[in-house]
Scaffold this motif. Structure first.
Motif, PDB file in Angstrom:
ATOM      1  N   THR A  16      -4.939  -3.748  -4.354  1.00 48.13           N
ATOM      2  CA  THR A  16      -3.742  -4.517  -4.704  1.00 48.13           C
ATOM      3  C   THR A  16      -3.043  -5.028  -3.447  1.00 48.13           C
ATOM      4  O   THR A  16      -2.649  -6.202  -3.364  1.00 48.13           O
TER       5      THR A  16
ATOM      6  N   PHE B 197       0.835  -1.207   0.000  1.00 47.42           N
ATOM      7  CA  PHE B 197       0.000   0.000   0.000  1.00 47.42           C
ATOM      8  C   PHE B 197       0.872   1.260   0.000  1.00 47.42           C
ATOM      9  O   PHE B 197       0.626   2.197  -0.760  1.00 47.42           O
TER      10      PHE B 197
ATOM     11  N   TYR C  45      -6.953   6.028  -3.785  1.00 48.89           N
ATOM     12  CA  TYR C  45      -6.899   5.106  -2.649  1.00 48.89           C
ATOM     13  C   TYR C  45      -7.257   3.689  -3.044  1.00 48.89           C
ATOM     14  O   TYR C  45      -6.555   2.740  -2.715  1.00 48.89           O
TER      15      TYR C  45
ATOM     16  N   SER D 101       2.853   5.687  -7.060  1.00 40.60           N
ATOM     17  CA  SER D 101       2.052   5.448  -8.267  1.00 40.60           C
ATOM     18  C   SER D 101       1.157   6.615  -8.655  1.00 40.60           C
ATOM     19  O   SER D 101       0.773   6.730  -9.811  1.00 40.60           O
TER      20      SER D 101
ATOM     21  N   MET E 224       2.632   1.772  -3.389  1.00 45.57           N
ATOM     22  CA  MET E 224       1.688   2.229  -4.416  1.00 45.57           C
ATOM     23  C   MET E 224       1.192   3.645  -4.141  1.00 45.57           C
ATOM     24  O   MET E 224       1.063   4.455  -5.058  1.00 45.57           O
ATOM     25  N   THR E 225       0.909   3.954  -2.869  1.00 50.39           N
ATOM     26  CA  THR E 225       0.404   5.281  -2.513  1.00 50.39           C
ATOM     27  C   THR E 225       1.453   6.355  -2.785  1.00 50.39           C
ATOM     28  O   THR E 225       1.149   7.411  -3.344  1.00 50.39           O
TER      29      THR E 225
ATOM     30  N   CYS F 167      -4.756   1.164  -4.795  1.00 49.78           N
ATOM     31  CA  CYS F 167      -3.627   0.893  -3.894  1.00 49.78           C
ATOM     32  C   CYS F 167      -4.056  -0.085  -2.805  1.00 49.78           C
ATOM     33  O   CYS F 167      -3.364  -1.074  -2.526  1.00 49.78           O
TER      34      CYS F 167
END
Length: 151
Positions: A47, A30, A41, A37, A33-34, A44
């Motif tokens: 996944t 998380f 929300y 990427s 990705m946060t 992220c």
């Protein structure tokens, strides 16, 4: 302490331990990705949740519930849990983080707390209910205990 209660407490502690490791994976994915990427929300969170679920299911089936259950059947039952849990927490989490502007990490932490408590109950009383302590790990432990009692 009664043997059955002791065994269940150990099972709960194992579940918590593996869930914590899954939580570390979830928060790691998380965070990556946060922070890197630029996605909203929900992708992220989704996944990261999938990564942690696969990890948690694999370890808990083998070591916590020690189940020789049909893996596809067990996965389908876990999928049923997540068919409710995932959309609920994804939509609510996105609303809290994007609309109400709650901190993404607080929202994810709340979701993780809900996940560990409700998933244990689902796994224990639905997914592995009739197949607890039936795999090779459980059989070896039973044999070892039996040999220890005979010496």
């Amino acid at each position: 302490m009664e043997e059955g209660k002791k065994k269940e407490i150990i099972r709960i502690l194992k579940f918590i331990g593996f869930s914590v490791s899954a939580g570390i994976i979830e928060i790691g994915v998380f965070t990556l990705m946060t922070e890197f990427s630029g996605l909203r929300y929900w992708p992220c969170y989704l996944t990261a949740l999938v990564c942690s679920v696969v990890w948690n299911f694999t370890l808990n089936r083998k070591f916590t519930f020690q189940s020789a259950n049909n893996v596809p059947k067990a996965m389908l039952l876990v999928l049923c849990f997540y068919a409710v849990f995932t959309p609920t927490t994804t939509i609510l989490g996105d609303y809290l983080a994007e609309t109400l502007l709650w901190n993404d990490y607080i929202v994810t932490g709340i979701n993780m707390g809900l996940n560990i408590s409700t998933e244990y109950l689902w796994d224990r009383f639905v997914v592995f209910r009739k197949t607890i302590d039936t795999n090779d790990v459980a059989q070896k432990a039973a044999e070892k205990a039996e040999k220890g009692g005979q010496e």
